[in-house]
Design an enzyme around this catalytic site. Sequence first.
Site, mmCIF file in Angstrom:
data_model
loop_
_atom_site.group_PDB
_atom_site.id
_atom_site.type_symbol
_atom_site.label_atom_id
_atom_site.label_comp_id
_atom_site.label_asym_id
_atom_site.label_seq_id
_atom_site.Cartn_x
_atom_site.Cartn_y
_atom_site.Cartn_z
ATOM 1 C CB CYS A 103 55.931 38.310 38.821
ATOM 2 S SG CYS A 103 54.742 36.918 38.659
ATOM 3 N NE ARG A 109 47.930 33.979 42.573
ATOM 4 C CZ ARG A 109 48.708 34.261 41.825
ATOM 5 N NH1 ARG A 109 50.383 34.142 41.998
ATOM 6 N NH2 ARG A 109 48.434 35.651 41.472
ATOM 7 N NE ARG A 131 52.720 40.071 35.575
ATOM 8 C CZ ARG A 131 51.588 39.461 35.976
ATOM 9 N NH1 ARG A 131 51.320 38.316 36.853
ATOM 10 N NH2 ARG A 131 50.911 40.022 35.334
ATOM 11 C CE LYS A 141 44.133 33.529 37.430
ATOM 12 N NZ LYS A 141 45.023 35.597 37.696
ATOM 13 C CG ASN A 142 43.289 36.820 34.902
ATOM 14 O OD1 ASN A 142 43.157 36.413 36.039
ATOM 15 N ND2 ASN A 142 44.100 36.641 33.755
ATOM 16 C CG ASP A 188 47.454 34.284 31.086
ATOM 17 O OD1 ASP A 188 48.281 34.402 31.419
ATOM 18 O OD2 ASP A 188 46.976 35.210 31.536
HETATM 19 N N1 EPU Z 1 53.624 45.779 31.096
HETATM 20 C C1 EPU Z 1 54.711 47.395 30.573
HETATM 21 N N2 EPU Z 1 54.402 48.354 31.624
HETATM 22 C C2 EPU Z 1 52.944 48.202 32.076
HETATM 23 C C3 EPU Z 1 52.453 47.165 32.454
HETATM 24 C C4 EPU Z 1 53.164 46.071 31.613
HETATM 25 O O1 EPU Z 1 55.205 46.920 29.895
HETATM 26 O O2 EPU Z 1 53.500 48.982 32.611
HETATM 27 C C5 EPU Z 1 54.014 44.890 29.824
HETATM 28 C C6 EPU Z 1 53.989 43.093 30.343
HETATM 29 O O3 EPU Z 1 55.536 43.596 31.107
HETATM 30 C C7 EPU Z 1 54.031 42.762 30.075
HETATM 31 C C8 EPU Z 1 53.462 42.862 29.029
HETATM 32 O O4 EPU Z 1 53.324 44.731 29.088
HETATM 33 O O5 EPU Z 1 54.924 42.085 29.097
HETATM 34 C C9 EPU Z 1 51.664 42.497 29.101
HETATM 35 O O6 EPU Z 1 51.067 42.577 30.679
HETATM 36 P P1 EPU Z 1 50.116 43.023 30.863
HETATM 37 O O7 EPU Z 1 49.751 44.236 31.568
HETATM 38 O O8 EPU Z 1 48.823 42.822 29.796
HETATM 39 O O9 EPU Z 1 49.655 42.333 32.077
HETATM 40 P P2 EPU Z 1 48.472 42.295 33.125
HETATM 41 O O10 EPU Z 1 47.103 43.472 33.118
HETATM 42 O O11 EPU Z 1 49.280 42.535 34.606
HETATM 43 C C10 EPU Z 1 47.288 40.411 32.590
HETATM 44 C C11 EPU Z 1 46.412 39.135 33.204
HETATM 45 C C12 EPU Z 1 48.121 38.231 33.011
HETATM 46 C C13 EPU Z 1 47.415 37.671 31.739
HETATM 47 C C14 EPU Z 1 48.601 39.234 31.246
HETATM 48 C C15 EPU Z 1 48.508 38.891 29.822
HETATM 49 C C16 EPU Z 1 45.266 39.579 35.163
HETATM 50 C C17 EPU Z 1 44.761 39.939 36.974
HETATM 51 N N3 EPU Z 1 46.314 39.499 35.031
HETATM 52 O O12 EPU Z 1 48.332 40.633 33.894
HETATM 53 O O13 EPU Z 1 47.594 36.431 34.218
HETATM 54 O O14 EPU Z 1 49.335 36.629 31.514
HETATM 55 O O15 EPU Z 1 47.312 40.347 31.683
HETATM 56 O O16 EPU Z 1 47.602 38.655 29.026
HETATM 57 O O17 EPU Z 1 44.066 40.098 34.630
HETATM 58 C C18 EPU Z 1 47.553 34.363 34.506
HETATM 59 O O18 EPU Z 1 46.079 34.383 34.757
HETATM 60 O O19 EPU Z 1 48.011 34.302 35.211
HETATM 61 C C19 EPU Z 1 47.886 36.017 34.752
HETATM 62 C C20 EPU Z 1 49.512 36.097 34.290
#
Ligand code: EPU
Length: 421
Positions: free
Chosen positions: A116, A400, A121, A22-23, A308
């Site tokens: 969320c 999802r 996030r 998915k991701n 995850d």
């Molecule tokens: N963060 C910041 N600033 C930003 C972006 C992120 O502080 O601009 C923080 C977040 O709050 C968190 C950390 O950095 O504490 C990591 O977040 P990340 O940005 O890596 O998460 P994401 O890219 O939004 C993806 C996956 C998530 C998974 C996270 C961490 C997708 C679509 N989603 O989210 O997947 O938990 O990486 O590995 O790729 C799931 O599939 O259930 C899911 C939530």
Amino acid sequence: MDRLAIEGGIPLSGTITISGAKNACLPILAATILTDDRCVISNVPDLKDVYTMIDILNSLGREITKTGDKVEISEGSVKNVTASYELVSTMRASISVLGPLIARYGEARVSFPGGCVIGPRPIDLHLKGLRALGVKIRVEEGYILAEGKELKGNRIYLGGHFGSSVLATSNILMTAVLTDGETVIENAACEPEVLDLAGFLSGMGAEIKGAGTPTIRVRGVKKLKGIEYSVIPDRIETGTYMIAAVATNGKLFLKNALPEHNLALTDKLIECGGEIEERSDGIEIRRGEGKINSLDVTTLTYPGFPTDLQAQMMSLLTIANGLSVITEKVYPERFIHISELNRMGAEIILEGATAIIKGVDKLSGARVMASDLRASAALVLAGLMAEGHTEVSRIYHLDRGYERIEDKLSAVGAKVHRVKE
Ligand code: EPU
């Protein structure tokens, strides 16, 4: 709202075929905005989030057909650059269209994703990276208005309070591929999904080096072309079923799973008593003799233990021998499953971002409520482990991210069925 009804206590046994990630496929679908050519993406799982991304691309004016695991994006260009609140608010990964829209069309209007259930996030790293490339950004009426016709490559440090960010790295990567000059992303996310996106972009003609490491170098090109591409298998779906095999005292072969994407989990499952055989076509896993050993697990960015899989691991450790500790370093508030696991007889307390789990002999079936995708998976695992009948409500979260979960589990002996409402 549908529910899953589970009769617990049955060891799972047999083969589960792992679906596409998915991701990985969500940003890859967004990346098709970068070309007007036709693209065909295969090994795409049949999931609600995939349909949401297809709806977003449709709303931007692209024509898309999904047949089985193949998604075809027809030749054509985007007709408008707005990703609406209605769509973005249902899935945070929608933010992935921001970078490609700016890179290809010089403007974007994307709804600001809200909070969320797994905690705050923010998207500051996405915006910081885009600004460093010359994008002008303002927030108005809940939308990010981004503009930048003449972007220029730059060196960008993309680390935040919680380390690297998967989707911020993806967004900047997708912008940099069409940005003049060289962009260097430092503290880039190393997750396999970022590497897969880079593979997709390289196939389109992008010049990328270092993807999968903390330093990614991109030399911008003028144009990208359409391709056919197959996404990687889902390491979180794989990990969930690996934990299920150990938790139910069963034995599973996970076809198509890539062992190298789940090394942190494998290490922990062996430590707690699982037996794992890495094969060229998948992973075989079973529970060894005796009780499950307690563990100390800390979630980290890749290649650390994935956030995850934190909730699912917690379900397993509810029946371990002694005290286990799980510390969440990626989403410190991602513990909403604890109260539901405790309703099933688990003994878990939370101290800040650390859960302390006192192993019990067995869980007992109950009616529980899912709160997010991975917490839902954890409750399904708990239901499979528990004595008696469990009902997990609000399973739209599961739809999802887990393709046909009740079919896959039934095929390996679980007594689970969907109750439609
Ligand atoms: N963060 C910041 N600033 C930003 C972006 C992120 O502080 O601009 C923080 C977040 O709050 C968190 C950390 O950095 O504490 C990591 O977040 P990340 O940005 O890596 O998460 P994401 O890219 O939004 C993806 C996956 C998530 C998974 C996270 C961490 C997708 C679509 N989603 O989210 O997947 O938990 O990486 O590995 O790729 C799931 O599939 O259930 C899911 C939530």
